[in-house]
Design an enzyme around this catalytic site. Structure first.
Site, PDB file in Angstrom:
ATOM      1  CB  ILE A  52       2.683   7.942  -2.143  1.00 13.66           C
ATOM      2  CG1 ILE A  52       3.885   8.618  -2.807  1.00 13.66           C
ATOM      3  CG2 ILE A  52       2.612   6.476  -2.557  1.00 13.66           C
ATOM      4  CD1 ILE A  52       5.226   8.155  -2.289  1.00 13.66           C
ATOM      5  CB  SER A 176      12.635   5.447   2.306  1.00 11.86           C
ATOM      6  OG  SER A 176      13.603   6.385   1.843  1.00 11.86           O
ATOM      7  CE1 TYR A 202       9.967   8.396   6.894  1.00 16.48           C
ATOM      8  CE2 TYR A 202      11.760   8.254   5.306  1.00 16.48           C
ATOM      9  CZ  TYR A 202      10.406   8.215   5.592  1.00 16.48           C
ATOM     10  OH  TYR A 202       9.505   8.000   4.589  1.00 16.48           O
ATOM     11  CE  LYS A 206       9.574   4.989   5.847  1.00 17.36           C
ATOM     12  NZ  LYS A 206       8.206   4.574   5.544  1.00 17.36           N
ATOM     13  CB  THR A 235       4.633  13.894  -0.898  1.00 16.20           C
ATOM     14  OG1 THR A 235       5.728  13.829   0.042  1.00 16.20           O
ATOM     15  CG2 THR A 235       4.759  12.770  -1.903  1.00 16.20           C
TER      16      THR A 235
END
Length: 337
Positions: A52, A176, A202, A206, A235
């Site tokens: 991204i 996210s 994670y 976020k 990705t």
């Protein structure tokens, strides 16, 4: 309860976060939103050599912007820059080598950038990581937290004075939708208390980014702050960090350009700047920061505790750096307040 919440989130994601979700919502996009010239405006993008970040850098370079690519790997950065310059015809593309997990170096870089460059119009916090085992950086911070939260905090906080004196300043953080299943854990920011589940760690990071975005928007009215969810995107980072998910989703994953679209829209368009600051975006629209009936809302006390802990950690990093030969801290050191 958590299984039910996660199931609702995943089913929602299948509808909205996939390639089909993007194709459905993009039918309503205003193409004229990108009819802007940004020659003379400068953009900093972390994690800009792939995924991204690279797609965003390419789009901004094509519009004539000055692009500062903040990357960890020099060879990959040079390769990405060559491709961007070649395809865009824009030579105003600069590389800065920095590992966002190295907390002190993030601060040193930001301080140096402030001195070297007269303005910065847009900061895009895109770099992130998902470490599957609990590891600490040189400052003793858990690596996911150091990269995804502390790095974003120190880079943004240090660059705010430069942004404030620039025209139409904006800060965009690539968060996210995973944060929707996490409540801010102000009493366990570095995931020390429970079993270390990297995906949930994670997601917690976020959530921390979204809370930070709201906080910054409240105290810095001159700057337009936003966080966003790019959707589920194909990705290199996703294939490496979540190989089973990547394989399961396959062609349903969005392309990097689709994932980058809202980042670019938030960075470029006048329409984005007219939206209230501090919001969470998905496919060019503000969306709720919590699932319906969710328990993920934070109290004012929890948010205050979170911000205070970040400020204290930042000061500790600075004092490590600025203690002189006789043990005196350099009084000229700027503070993160």
């Amino acid at each position: 309860m958590s299984l039910y919440r996660n199931t609702i989130w995943f089913l929602n994601g299948i509808q909205q976060y996939t390639r089909k979700g993007y194709e459905a919502t993009s039918k309503d996009f205003e193409t004229k939103d990108f009819d802007v010239s940004v020659v003379g405006r400068s953009y900093m993008i972390t994690g800009a050599n792939s995924g991204i970040g690279k797609a965003t850098a390419m789009a901004l370079a094509k519009k004539g912007g000055t692009v500062h690519m903040v990357c960890r790997n020099k060879d990959r950065a040079e390769e990405a820059k060559s491709e961007i310059v070649s395809e865009s015809g824009n030579t105003e593309v600069y590389i800065h080598i920095l590992d966002m997990s190295q907390t002190r170096k993030v601060w040193e870089f930001a301080e140096g950038f402030k001195k070297e460059y007269p303005s910065l119009n847009v900061l895009i916090n895109n770099a992130g990581c998902m470490m599957h085992k609990r590891e600490l950086n040189a400052e003793g911070l858990e690596m996911n937290f150091a990269t995804n939260t502390m790095g974003v905090y120190i880079l943004t906080q240090t660059l705010i004075p430069l942004l404030q004196k620039s025209q139409d300043p904006r800060v965009i953080t690539v968060s996210s939708g995973g944060m929707l299943v996490q409540k801010l854990r102000a009493d366990d920011l570095q995931s020390e208390k429970a079993h270390f589940d990297s995906i949930m760690v994670y997601a917690q990071n976020k959530r921390q980014q979204v809370v930070l975005t709201e906080h910054w928007a409240n105290i810095n009215p001159v700057i337009h702050f936003s966080a966003m969810h790019p959707g589920w995107v194909d990705t290199p980072a996703v294939s490496t960090a979540m190989p089973q998910f990547h394989q399961m989703m396959g062609d349903r994953l969005r392309s990097v350009d689709q994932g980058a679209d809202t980042v670019v829209w938030l960075a470029l368009s006048r329409a984005a700047a007219r939206k209230p600051s501090g919001q969470f975006f998905q496919d060019r629209k503000p969306v709720p920061k919590h699932l319906p009936l969710a328990w993920t809302h934070s109290s004012a006390e929890e948010i205050h505790s979170f911000i205070t802990q970040l400020e204290n950690l930042a000061r500790a990093v600075q004092s490590q750096h600025d203690v002189g030969p006789e043990g005196h801290v350099d009084a000229s050191t700027p503070q993160f307040v």
